[in-house]
Design an enzyme around this catalytic site. Structure first.
Site, short mmCIF file in Angstrom:
data_model
loop_
_atom_site.label_atom_id
_atom_site.label_comp_id
_atom_site.label_asym_id
_atom_site.label_seq_id
_atom_site.Cartn_x
_atom_site.Cartn_y
_atom_site.Cartn_z
CB CYS A 115 -0.88 -0.01 1.26
SG CYS A 115 -2.11 1.31 1.29
CG HIS A 158 -5.74 -2.68 -1.40
ND1 HIS A 158 -4.63 -3.23 -0.80
CD2 HIS A 158 -5.52 -1.34 -1.41
CE1 HIS A 158 -3.79 -2.26 -0.43
NE2 HIS A 158 -4.31 -1.10 -0.80
CD GLU A 159 -7.24 0.72 -4.33
OE1 GLU A 159 -6.21 0.04 -4.46
OE2 GLU A 159 -7.26 1.77 -3.65
CG HIS A 162 -7.33 2.51 0.86
ND1 HIS A 162 -6.47 2.78 1.91
CD2 HIS A 162 -6.59 1.89 -0.08
CE1 HIS A 162 -5.27 2.33 1.61
NE2 HIS A 162 -5.30 1.78 0.41
O1 LIG Z 1 -4.59 1.40 -2.44
C1 LIG Z 1 -3.78 1.33 -3.38
N1 LIG Z 1 -2.47 1.41 -3.17
O2 LIG Z 1 -2.06 1.57 -1.91
C2 LIG Z 1 -1.48 1.40 -4.25
C3 LIG Z 1 -0.30 0.50 -3.99
N2 LIG Z 1 -0.71 -0.89 -3.81
C4 LIG Z 1 -1.00 -1.67 -4.87
O3 LIG Z 1 -1.05 -1.24 -5.99
C5 LIG Z 1 -1.29 -3.09 -4.57
C6 LIG Z 1 -0.25 -4.02 -4.51
C7 LIG Z 1 -0.53 -5.35 -4.24
C8 LIG Z 1 -1.82 -5.78 -4.02
C9 LIG Z 1 -2.85 -4.87 -4.10
CL1 LIG Z 1 -4.46 -5.39 -3.83
C10 LIG Z 1 -2.59 -3.52 -4.37
CL2 LIG Z 1 -3.87 -2.36 -4.43
NI NI Z 2 -3.59 0.94 -0.56
#
Ligand SMILES: O=CN(O)CCNC(=O)c1cccc(Cl)c1Cl
Ligand code: NI
Length: 188
Positions: A115, A158-159, A162
């Site tokens: 993240c 994941h988003e 947030h």
């Molecule tokens: O919330 C978004 N970020 O924090 C951006 C950086 N992380 C990634 O791109 C990322 C990396 C691995 C697994 C997932 Cl699921 C994600 Cl989302």
């Molecule tokens: Ni993230």
């Protein structure tokens, strides 16, 4: 254009708040925000530009991560095998997203998650629904109801986390970060 200096880091309360629903028609600011959230992903996934602007690459970016507590996030999941279609697996700015249903089956990325708002690597499986049905509105105001699986499903979860003040490591098993139940699938 967002740079790493614009990314809010863990410890800032905005990352632990429930974000506000976005009103339509979009304000000029929200239209700009949607553009900038997607632009960050596009630039970060371009090796030259990523290096030039010293970005950390990302496949998603949620508004709270740039200090805006609104329910909006960009998702750009590239098609890994470039030789095939250059069309991404999923690309859109999801506004007021709601997961309306998810599979009983769980899934996790074998390499764990990262993240932009969490500077240190936190190892461990992040168990999520393997498949989801997602409802959201796009920047044009059109409603969508789509089914996602594998990597795009993981990234959207994941988003959306947030937007509800949850960070990926909240899901990692404290006793055994790499605990896996037999029915869990692993996405590479
Ligand atoms: O919330 C978004 N970020 O924090 C951006 C950086 N992380 C990634 O791109 C990322 C990396 C691995 C697994 C997932 Cl699921 C994600 Cl989302
Ligand atoms: Ni993230």
């Amino acid at each position: 254009m967002f740079l790493m200096k614009d990314i809010v880091r863990d410890g800032d309360p905005v990352l632990r708040k429930q974000a506000q629903k976005v009103k339509f028609p979009l304000s000029k600011e929200d239209q700009q925000l949607a553009h900038d959230l997607m632009e960050y992903l596009e630039v970060s996934q371009n090796p030259e530009l990523c290096e030039k602007y010293k970005l950390r690459a990302g496949v998603g970016l949620a508004a709270p991560q740039v200090g805006v507590s609104e329910m909006m996030a960009s998702v750009l999941v590239p098609n890994e095998d470039e030789n095939e279609s250059d069309k991404p697996l999923f690309k859109d700015v999801i506004i007021n997203p709601v997961i309306v249903s998810n599979s009983v089956q769980r899934g996790a990325l074998t390499e764990g998650e990262g993240c932009l708002s969490v500077d240190k690597d936190i190892p461990g499986y992040v168990p999520r629904a393997a498949r989801i049905t997602l409802k959201y509105t796009d920047v044009k105001g059109e409603d969508h109801k789509i089914r996602l699986k594998n990597y795009p499903a993981i990234v959207c979860q994941h988003e959306i986390d947030h937007l509800h003040g949850t960070l990926f490591y909240d899901h990692i098993n404290k006793d055994n970060p790499f605990a896996k139940s037999d029915d869990e699938i692993f996405i590479y």
